[in-house]
Design an enzyme around this catalytic site. Sequence first.
Site, mmCIF file in Angstrom:
data_model
loop_
_atom_site.group_PDB
_atom_site.id
_atom_site.type_symbol
_atom_site.label_atom_id
_atom_site.label_comp_id
_atom_site.label_asym_id
_atom_site.label_seq_id
_atom_site.Cartn_x
_atom_site.Cartn_y
_atom_site.Cartn_z
ATOM 1 N N GLY A 166 0.825 -1.209 0.000
ATOM 2 C CA GLY A 166 0.000 0.000 0.000
ATOM 3 C C GLY A 166 0.852 1.249 0.000
ATOM 4 O O GLY A 166 2.060 1.194 -0.269
ATOM 5 N N ASN A 167 0.228 2.378 0.273
ATOM 6 C CA ASN A 167 0.966 3.634 0.359
ATOM 7 C C ASN A 167 0.342 4.506 1.451
ATOM 8 O O ASN A 167 -0.622 4.098 2.106
ATOM 9 C CB ASN A 167 0.990 4.344 -1.004
ATOM 10 C CG ASN A 167 -0.396 4.698 -1.479
ATOM 11 O OD1 ASN A 167 -1.073 5.515 -0.878
ATOM 12 N ND2 ASN A 167 -0.848 4.057 -2.557
ATOM 13 N N ARG A 168 0.870 5.688 1.615
ATOM 14 C CA ARG A 168 0.515 6.507 2.781
ATOM 15 C C ARG A 168 -0.686 7.431 2.561
ATOM 16 O O ARG A 168 -1.007 8.244 3.417
ATOM 17 C CB ARG A 168 1.714 7.367 3.189
ATOM 18 C CG ARG A 168 2.916 6.572 3.628
ATOM 19 C CD ARG A 168 4.088 7.501 3.932
ATOM 20 N NE ARG A 168 5.325 6.758 4.045
ATOM 21 C CZ ARG A 168 5.693 6.093 5.140
ATOM 22 N NH1 ARG A 168 4.913 6.100 6.197
ATOM 23 N NH2 ARG A 168 6.839 5.437 5.160
ATOM 24 N N SER A 169 -1.356 7.335 1.433
ATOM 25 C CA SER A 169 -2.473 8.257 1.193
ATOM 26 C C SER A 169 -3.626 7.979 2.154
ATOM 27 O O SER A 169 -4.070 6.845 2.304
ATOM 28 C CB SER A 169 -2.962 8.112 -0.247
ATOM 29 O OG SER A 169 -4.174 8.815 -0.405
ATOM 30 N N ALA A 190 -3.867 7.780 -4.812
ATOM 31 C CA ALA A 190 -2.506 7.255 -4.991
ATOM 32 C C ALA A 190 -2.683 5.777 -5.354
ATOM 33 O O ALA A 190 -2.965 4.939 -4.490
ATOM 34 C CB ALA A 190 -1.708 7.422 -3.718
#
Length: 392
Positions: free
Chosen positions: A204-207, A268
């Site tokens: 995943g990512n930090r959005s 994102a």
Amino acid sequence: MLRGRRVLLCVTGGVAAYKSAYLARRLVEAGAMVRVEMTESALEFVGPQTFAAITGEAPFTGLFDAALVSPHTELARWADLVVVAPATAATLGRIANGISDDLVTATVLATTVPVLLAPAMHTEMWEHPATVRNLETLREFGYHLVGPEEGPLAGGDIGLGRVAEPEEIMAAVAGILGGEGQGRRILITAGGTREPVDPVRFLGNRSSGKMGHAIADAAVARGYDVTLVTTADLPVHPAAKVIRVETAEEMFGAVEGIDPEIAIMAAAVADFRPADAAESKIPRADGLSSIQLASTPDILASVVGRVDRPFTVGFAAETGGLDRAREKAGTKGVDLMVYNDVTEPGSGFGTDTNRVAFIDREGEVEELPLLAKREVAERILDRVSAGVGGRG
Ligand code: PMT
């Protein structure tokens, strides 16, 4: 016409208060969510139960109303529009002078949304220099006014000062809330996608989704017909249609089913996903020396590639310098690219603020200061509005 829009109807103490009950009904019929505030004097003219029966919720009647901790600020933030009808000479005078000694005047002072005032008073009061001066001040503040009209007044008098008819107030409400969006279909993507490794783990990512949700809220307030495709479990205006997704593939599928006039892609989206997600949790003992990756669909490219393509805004989350974003704007073929440096403090992922720069089709750059994400959303919609207008 007003489906899901939040109208705070403030009733002050004049005989015209009875008309506000009908106005409340018309607002509800038009699909608006209506909450009512009544001043002490308004309660002398109409009973709160009338409004409760029409709107389904008891009116708020005081600054220390037990139902909310801080009624004036909470209702000020809840509303898309504050309507003061009838607005007495005393109320107009207090608002014009920043006096906030009852729930209605405190709410008007606390709100940042549009305010519509429907004055009602005797002709002599309407024409008094104090009222004339107050009205000038209120116009300078940017408040909207509807009425008054000529006609029978309290006590059998006839003259200018009668509150505008509910239908006229409805037209003014529609004019304000219809706004520039005019029901245009706008698609917004938000949040970070999660690509499963197994049923427990994901890439995943930090959005957080805050930027995209702020755009959705601002777009609803401007009268757009909003569809939000989001991975985030964040609140959003009830008038927005929300499609919750998790992976890039699901986001792509949801976006494919939507035919917007404007698309703002703030999500994102993972560019890669594990090629084969395991069906059961991979035990630590098995080890996992590598993850085979496969490409995800480029959602933005598919939107830009449509025959009847929408006005498209892309985001570029970069970690240094505008140049890559400028290059991306060109290769992605968007109408507007929003660049944010996600390493800058207060900017990018998870924050309530963002510092962005706009890059248009000609490569022209407009840099903005650090702003609240809602304010960034407003600036993006200003550019969209100008761009869509320019397209004819
Ligand atoms: O959600 P917040 O915590 O508020 O943070 C906001 C944000 C930093 C996520 C947001 O401001 C932002 O920059 N969003 C875009 C992040 C991103 O993925 O940028 P990118 O440079 O990788 O992608 C460029 C554009 O293509 C983006 O509009 C993206 O939505 C889109 N894209 C990317 C990959 C893909 N497979 N499909 C896409 O549509």
